[in-house]
Structure formats: C-alpha cells, structure tokens
Design a protein around this motif. Structure first.
Motif, PDB file in Angstrom:
ATOM      1  N   LYS A 195      39.820 -32.736  45.962  1.00 56.81           N
ATOM      2  CA  LYS A 195      39.899 -34.075  46.545  1.00 56.81           C
ATOM      3  C   LYS A 195      40.895 -34.967  45.795  1.00 56.81           C
ATOM      4  CE  LYS A 195      36.208 -36.352  47.721  1.00 56.81           C
ATOM      5  NZ  LYS A 195      34.825 -36.923  47.738  1.00 56.81           N
ATOM      6  N   ALA A 196      41.111 -34.671  44.526  1.00 60.78           N
ATOM      7  CA  ALA A 196      42.007 -35.496  43.705  1.00 60.78           C
ATOM      8  C   ALA A 196      43.396 -34.887  43.576  1.00 60.78           C
ATOM      9  CB  ALA A 196      41.392 -35.687  42.313  1.00 60.78           C
ATOM     10  N   ASN A 197      43.695 -33.871  44.359  1.00 59.60           N
ATOM     11  CA  ASN A 197      44.953 -33.151  44.173  1.00 59.60           C
ATOM     12  C   ASN A 197      46.182 -34.048  44.346  1.00 59.60           C
ATOM     13  OD1 ASN A 197      46.330 -30.472  43.805  1.00 59.60           O
ATOM     14  ND2 ASN A 197      47.205 -31.066  45.774  1.00 59.60           N
ATOM     15  N   ASP A 198      46.184 -34.896  45.367  1.00 60.62           N
ATOM     16  CA  ASP A 198      47.342 -35.755  45.590  1.00 60.62           C
ATOM     17  C   ASP A 198      47.546 -36.713  44.415  1.00 60.62           C
ATOM     18  OD1 ASP A 198      47.726 -34.509  47.984  1.00 60.62           O
ATOM     19  OD2 ASP A 198      46.891 -36.127  49.213  1.00 60.62           O
ATOM     20  N   PHE A 199      46.452 -37.218  43.870  1.00 59.58           N
ATOM     21  CA  PHE A 199      46.500 -38.127  42.714  1.00 59.58           C
ATOM     22  C   PHE A 199      47.165 -37.431  41.531  1.00 59.58           C
ATOM     23  CE2 PHE A 199      44.460 -39.514  38.754  1.00 59.58           C
ATOM     24  CZ  PHE A 199      44.654 -40.887  38.796  1.00 59.58           C
ATOM     25  N   TYR A 200      46.737 -36.195  41.251  1.00 60.30           N
ATOM     26  CA  TYR A 200      47.301 -35.467  40.116  1.00 60.30           C
ATOM     27  C   TYR A 200      48.718 -34.982  40.395  1.00 60.30           C
ATOM     28  CZ  TYR A 200      42.660 -35.471  37.999  1.00 60.30           C
ATOM     29  OH  TYR A 200      41.477 -35.852  37.441  1.00 60.30           O
ATOM     30  N   ALA A 201      48.995 -34.592  41.628  1.00 65.67           N
ATOM     31  CA  ALA A 201      50.344 -34.139  41.972  1.00 65.67           C
ATOM     32  C   ALA A 201      51.356 -35.258  41.751  1.00 65.67           C
ATOM     33  CB  ALA A 201      50.386 -33.650  43.420  1.00 65.67           C
ATOM     34  N   GLU A 221      52.484 -24.572  34.331  1.00 68.48           N
ATOM     35  CA  GLU A 221      51.170 -23.988  34.611  1.00 68.48           C
ATOM     36  C   GLU A 221      50.082 -25.055  34.619  1.00 68.48           C
ATOM     37  OE1 GLU A 221      49.951 -20.132  33.167  1.00 68.48           O
ATOM     38  OE2 GLU A 221      51.744 -20.044  31.919  1.00 68.48           O
ATOM     39  N   VAL A 222      49.120 -24.881  35.511  1.00 69.02           N
ATOM     40  CA  VAL A 222      47.934 -25.736  35.566  1.00 69.02           C
ATOM     41  C   VAL A 222      46.718 -24.818  35.577  1.00 69.02           C
ATOM     42  CG1 VAL A 222      46.657 -27.487  36.848  1.00 69.02           C
ATOM     43  CG2 VAL A 222      49.168 -27.517  36.844  1.00 69.02           C
ATOM     44  N   CYS A 223      45.990 -24.813  34.468  1.00 67.14           N
ATOM     45  CA  CYS A 223      44.848 -23.913  34.298  1.00 67.14           C
ATOM     46  C   CYS A 223      43.573 -24.738  34.248  1.00 67.14           C
ATOM     47  CB  CYS A 223      44.996 -23.095  33.018  1.00 67.14           C
ATOM     48  SG  CYS A 223      46.496 -22.094  32.958  1.00 67.14           S
ATOM     49  N   ALA A 224      42.777 -24.663  35.301  1.00 71.21           N
ATOM     50  CA  ALA A 224      41.594 -25.515  35.432  1.00 71.21           C
ATOM     51  C   ALA A 224      40.313 -24.705  35.280  1.00 71.21           C
ATOM     52  CB  ALA A 224      41.595 -26.211  36.789  1.00 71.21           C
ATOM     53  N   HIS A 260      35.791 -39.011  31.108  1.00 75.37           N
ATOM     54  CA  HIS A 260      35.200 -38.031  32.022  1.00 75.37           C
ATOM     55  C   HIS A 260      34.528 -38.750  33.196  1.00 75.37           C
ATOM     56  CE1 HIS A 260      36.002 -35.655  28.542  1.00 75.37           C
ATOM     57  NE2 HIS A 260      34.958 -36.083  27.868  1.00 75.37           N
ATOM     58  N   ARG A 261      33.838 -39.814  32.885  1.00 75.73           N
ATOM     59  CA  ARG A 261      33.194 -40.604  33.935  1.00 75.73           C
ATOM     60  C   ARG A 261      34.241 -41.162  34.896  1.00 75.73           C
ATOM     61  NH1 ARG A 261      33.556 -45.665  36.238  1.00 75.73           N
ATOM     62  NH2 ARG A 261      31.536 -46.475  36.874  1.00 75.73           N
ATOM     63  N   ASP A 262      35.392 -41.588  34.354  1.00 77.05           N
ATOM     64  CA  ASP A 262      36.447 -42.147  35.194  1.00 77.05           C
ATOM     65  C   ASP A 262      36.982 -41.107  36.184  1.00 77.05           C
ATOM     66  OD1 ASP A 262      36.129 -44.446  33.719  1.00 77.05           O
ATOM     67  OD2 ASP A 262      37.907 -44.122  32.472  1.00 77.05           O
ATOM     68  N   VAL A 263      37.091 -39.844  35.729  1.00 73.14           N
ATOM     69  CA  VAL A 263      37.571 -38.772  36.601  1.00 73.14           C
ATOM     70  C   VAL A 263      36.645 -38.612  37.800  1.00 73.14           C
ATOM     71  CG1 VAL A 263      37.957 -36.282  36.776  1.00 73.14           C
ATOM     72  CG2 VAL A 263      38.755 -37.530  34.763  1.00 73.14           C
ATOM     73  N   VAL A 264      35.340 -38.603  37.535  1.00 70.32           N
ATOM     74  CA  VAL A 264      34.357 -38.422  38.604  1.00 70.32           C
ATOM     75  C   VAL A 264      34.304 -39.648  39.507  1.00 70.32           C
ATOM     76  CG1 VAL A 264      31.904 -38.049  39.099  1.00 70.32           C
ATOM     77  CG2 VAL A 264      33.003 -36.804  37.221  1.00 70.32           C
ATOM     78  N   ALA A 265      34.388 -40.828  38.929  1.00 69.08           N
ATOM     79  CA  ALA A 265      34.346 -42.054  39.728  1.00 69.08           C
ATOM     80  C   ALA A 265      35.500 -42.103  40.721  1.00 69.08           C
ATOM     81  CB  ALA A 265      34.369 -43.279  38.814  1.00 69.08           C
ATOM     82  N   ARG A 266      36.667 -41.594  40.308  1.00 64.92           N
ATOM     83  CA  ARG A 266      37.833 -41.604  41.205  1.00 64.92           C
ATOM     84  C   ARG A 266      37.625 -40.742  42.436  1.00 64.92           C
ATOM     85  NH1 ARG A 266      41.140 -41.682  36.337  1.00 64.92           N
ATOM     86  NH2 ARG A 266      41.297 -39.406  36.400  1.00 64.92           N
ATOM     87  N   TRP A 316      41.206 -24.844  47.325  1.00 64.26           N
ATOM     88  CA  TRP A 316      41.566 -24.764  45.909  1.00 64.26           C
ATOM     89  C   TRP A 316      42.941 -24.128  45.751  1.00 64.26           C
ATOM     90  CZ3 TRP A 316      38.690 -26.590  41.747  1.00 64.26           C
ATOM     91  CH2 TRP A 316      37.416 -27.090  42.067  1.00 64.26           C
ATOM     92  N   ARG A 317      43.252 -23.159  46.598  1.00 61.31           N
ATOM     93  CA  ARG A 317      44.560 -22.501  46.522  1.00 61.31           C
ATOM     94  C   ARG A 317      45.698 -23.429  46.935  1.00 61.31           C
ATOM     95  NH1 ARG A 317      41.882 -17.345  48.333  1.00 61.31           N
ATOM     96  NH2 ARG A 317      42.096 -15.903  46.586  1.00 61.31           N
ATOM     97  N   GLU A 318      45.379 -24.459  47.673  1.00 60.89           N
ATOM     98  CA  GLU A 318      46.398 -25.404  48.134  1.00 60.89           C
ATOM     99  C   GLU A 318      46.664 -26.519  47.127  1.00 60.89           C
ATOM    100  OE1 GLU A 318      44.786 -26.676  51.825  1.00 60.89           O
ATOM    101  OE2 GLU A 318      45.196 -24.776  52.851  1.00 60.89           O
ATOM    102  N   THR A 319      46.010 -26.470  45.982  1.00 63.84           N
ATOM    103  CA  THR A 319      46.184 -27.508  44.969  1.00 63.84           C
ATOM    104  C   THR A 319      47.277 -27.121  43.974  1.00 63.84           C
ATOM    105  OG1 THR A 319      44.588 -26.558  43.397  1.00 63.84           O
ATOM    106  CG2 THR A 319      43.710 -27.990  45.133  1.00 63.84           C
ATOM    107  N   VAL A 320      47.460 -27.961  42.957  1.00 69.01           N
ATOM    108  CA  VAL A 320      48.457 -27.708  41.916  1.00 69.01           C
ATOM    109  C   VAL A 320      48.008 -26.623  40.935  1.00 69.01           C
ATOM    110  CG1 VAL A 320      49.387 -30.046  42.026  1.00 69.01           C
ATOM    111  CG2 VAL A 320      47.492 -29.544  40.443  1.00 69.01           C
ATOM    112  N   ILE A 321      46.780 -26.163  41.039  1.00 68.47           N
ATOM    113  CA  ILE A 321      46.246 -25.171  40.098  1.00 68.47           C
ATOM    114  C   ILE A 321      46.993 -23.852  40.223  1.00 68.47           C
ATOM    115  CG2 ILE A 321      44.230 -23.750  39.532  1.00 68.47           C
ATOM    116  CD1 ILE A 321      42.460 -26.045  40.348  1.00 68.47           C
ATOM    117  N   THR A 322      47.372 -23.286  39.070  1.00 71.79           N
ATOM    118  CA  THR A 322      47.997 -21.963  39.050  1.00 71.79           C
ATOM    119  C   THR A 322      47.047 -20.902  38.502  1.00 71.79           C
ATOM    120  OG1 THR A 322      48.965 -22.363  36.849  1.00 71.79           O
ATOM    121  CG2 THR A 322      50.307 -22.932  38.767  1.00 71.79           C
TER     122      THR A 322
END
Length: 341
Positions: A195-201, A221-224, A260-266, A316-322
């Motif tokens: 859900k936050a992919n565009d924000f991180y991209a 690389e993006v390893c999540a 961490h709370r901020d990440v979830v709140a977003r 998940w495959r459509e995100t920035v994660i490698t």
C-alpha cells in the motif's frame, strides 16, 4: 523477486537449529540470510558462527546499529566476515532510534542522517584501502581533532577481499529512504506494505536523481523482511503476528518519537496506532495486541491458505522490493519456496 531468510535477533536465547534452517534455505535456492540486533544479542557473532555452515547464501546484517560501533570497527568487522565467507557479506547499517541510541549506548541521537552520511563515507574509505584514512567531519574525525595530538592517519593492515563491500541502509522515513538511494547499495525496509509502494518509490527516486547517487533503480536492491505464515485460518495466523506489530507500534520508542508507529500510521491506521500505543504504554499489553486489526496484519504480511498467499503475491511483486526476506516458521520454507516459484 529473490527469497532470503530473516533469522532476526534473539529474544531470551538463540533460536533453535539455525544451521539446519540455513541448509534447507540453501537447498531451496534462497539468496540470503540476515541477522539483527537490538539491545541483547549482537548481529555479527551469530552471522559468522552460523554462516560458516553455508556456502552460497549471502550473509547480511539487518541491521547493524551504527551507535554500537565506530565506523572503523564496522569496517573491520565487514572486511573480516567478507574474507571468512568468501566474499558473501552484506553490511546492513541503521541509525536505530533515540530510545536505544541514548538509553543503551549512551550516545546522542540528533541528526541521524548527517551522521549516517559520514559513517558510511568512512567505512567505504577504510574498505577501499587506498591510503591512510583521513576524515574531518562534524561527527567523526580521523585522526581525532583536539585529542592528544598523537593520533596518526592509518591504513588497514588487512587487505580486503573486495575493495567495495555492499552497504545497505535500514530506513523508514522518506528522507532516510532517499539517503539510502543516494549513498547505499540497497535499502532494508521495515514494516513494508504494498500500500505504501508509491510513497517509497518517490523517496527512492529522489535519491537516485541526486548527482552523487551510486545507483539507478535497476541496480539498487530492496530487501524487505516480511512475515509469511501458511495457515488455513487467517485470524489464527494473524494472532502470531499481532504481538510483533503491537510491540513496534506501542513499545519500541517514545510516545513522541516512534518511527515504526509512523510507518504504520501512514498506511491509514492513525487511530489504531494511538489505541495500541495507549494500551501498551499503560502496561495493558494483551489488550494492545488484541487491538491490532487483522487488516493491518494482512497489509504487512502474507498469511492464510496457500491459495490466498499466491493470489496476494502479485501485488508484492509489483513493488520496489527485489528480495523478500521470509520471517516465519522454518518448517514452512519448502511450502513458501513452492508458492514463490
């Protein structure tokens, strides 16, 4: 998308049969394995000990806390493990938070991005071994400015196996993610959600666009680390993860400073985060855990039946994660590998 295995950090003691788990991960073609540290076990000793039983897995720290070691100590450890592993080490670094930096290490926390920039620059200079190390920064000076005057610029006695060891950054806020894209070789997200992919991209793109950027999106690389639990009952699967989310939203950090709370709140859970934090900080941990919505767990993890997980994998495959670093039951690695095949 590659698969890795997140060993994580210890709780009251070491996890069981890690060598066996890593042997299974190698057999299944996993790409990497990662250790962590908070304020108990360190991340380097387990990685060297267990990593010695492996032959193909990349071995990474997710994350090594910068306040725990000077840049020189981090570089020494990185070069040492890189030699011992045959060039398979990945140095994952992170600033941690004020609760740990000031409460555990007794060091100042302010301006973590500027500190990170200097820290990584020194590590790279040491590993490159191009000459005696000299650095005159705001936070770090080699030799130390204003000391006895006897300090001398030194060059590592150890010749590195590689003059560039991959450096990944743990980062959660947009400015720190952009910094990772600019100065690091990879990013280690925490509590990532599609859900936050565009924000991180967008944050990554800002870093890649800087003149000093080392990479483009194609080489970065993006390893999540992502919890993965195959279970016929979604609610029961979510129950395994709720305590983890409640801890980081409510218990890891101060009320006024919890990244961490901020990440979830977003993700749209501002009100839920407030409730979880209020309960957790009041000592009502069971209620805080129960207040974690199943929808939130599903945003941050892959849980449920094999069919459900397989259906959700596309987003998940459509995100920035490698690389997806599996957190979960080691006994399910085969099943998880089959789902990702």
């Amino acid at each position: 998308m590659k698969l890795g295995y997140s060993i994580g950090y210890w709780s009251s003691g070491p996890p069981a049969d890690v060598p066996g788990v890593l042997a299974e991960a190698e057999r299944l073609g996993f790409d990497s394995a990662w250790t962590s540290e908070a304020y108990g076990s360190d991340c380097l000793t387990p990685l060297a000990w267990w990593g010695s039983t492996t032959s193909t897995l990349r071995l990474g720290t997710n994350i090594m806390q910068m306040s725990a070691r000077t840049p020189a100590a981090a570089a020494m450890a990185a070069m040492t493990i890189d030699h011992l592993s045959g060039g398979r080490f990945v140095l994952g670094l992170g600033a941690s938070g004020p609760q740990v930096v000031e409460g555990w290490y007794g060091l100042p926390y302010p301006r973590p991005l500027a500190r990170t920039r200097e820290y990584i620059a020194i590590v790279r200079q040491i590993v490159a071994r191009g000459g005696p190390v000299e650095f005159d920064g705001e936070f770090y000076q080699l030799p130390l400015r204003g000391g006895t005057g006897l300090g001398k610029a030194l060059k590592s006695t150890l010749h590195p196996r590689r003059t560039e060891i991959p450096i990944f950054m743990g980062a959660e806020g947009p400015k720190n993610v952009a910094l990772a894209a600019e100065i690091a070789d990879g990013w280690l997200p925490f509590l990532f959600s599609p859900k936050a992919n565009d924000f991180y991209a967008a944050a990554l793109a800002e870093g890649f666009a800087r003149d000093t950027a080392r990479h483009t999106a194609d080489t970065f690389e993006v390893c999540a680390a992502v919890p993965v639990i195959v279970h016929p009952n979604v609610e029961e699967a979510a129950d395994f993860i709720r305590p983890f989310i409640a801890l980081y939203v409510g218990g890891m950090g101060a009320r006024t400073a919890n990244f961490h709370r901020d990440v979830v709140a977003r993700l749209g859970y501002e009100r839920e985060c407030d409730t979880i934090a209020d309960l957790y900080l009041a000592g009502r941990k069971k209620e805080a855990i129960a207040a974690v919505p199943t929808a939130l767990v599903e945003d941050l993890a892959l849980i449920g039946s094999p069919e459900k997980i397989k259906d959700e994998l596309s987003r998940w495959r459509e995100t920035v994660i490698t690389s997806l670093l599996v957190q979960g039951d080691p006994g399910q690695l085969q099943q998880i590998a089959d789902l990702f095949a």
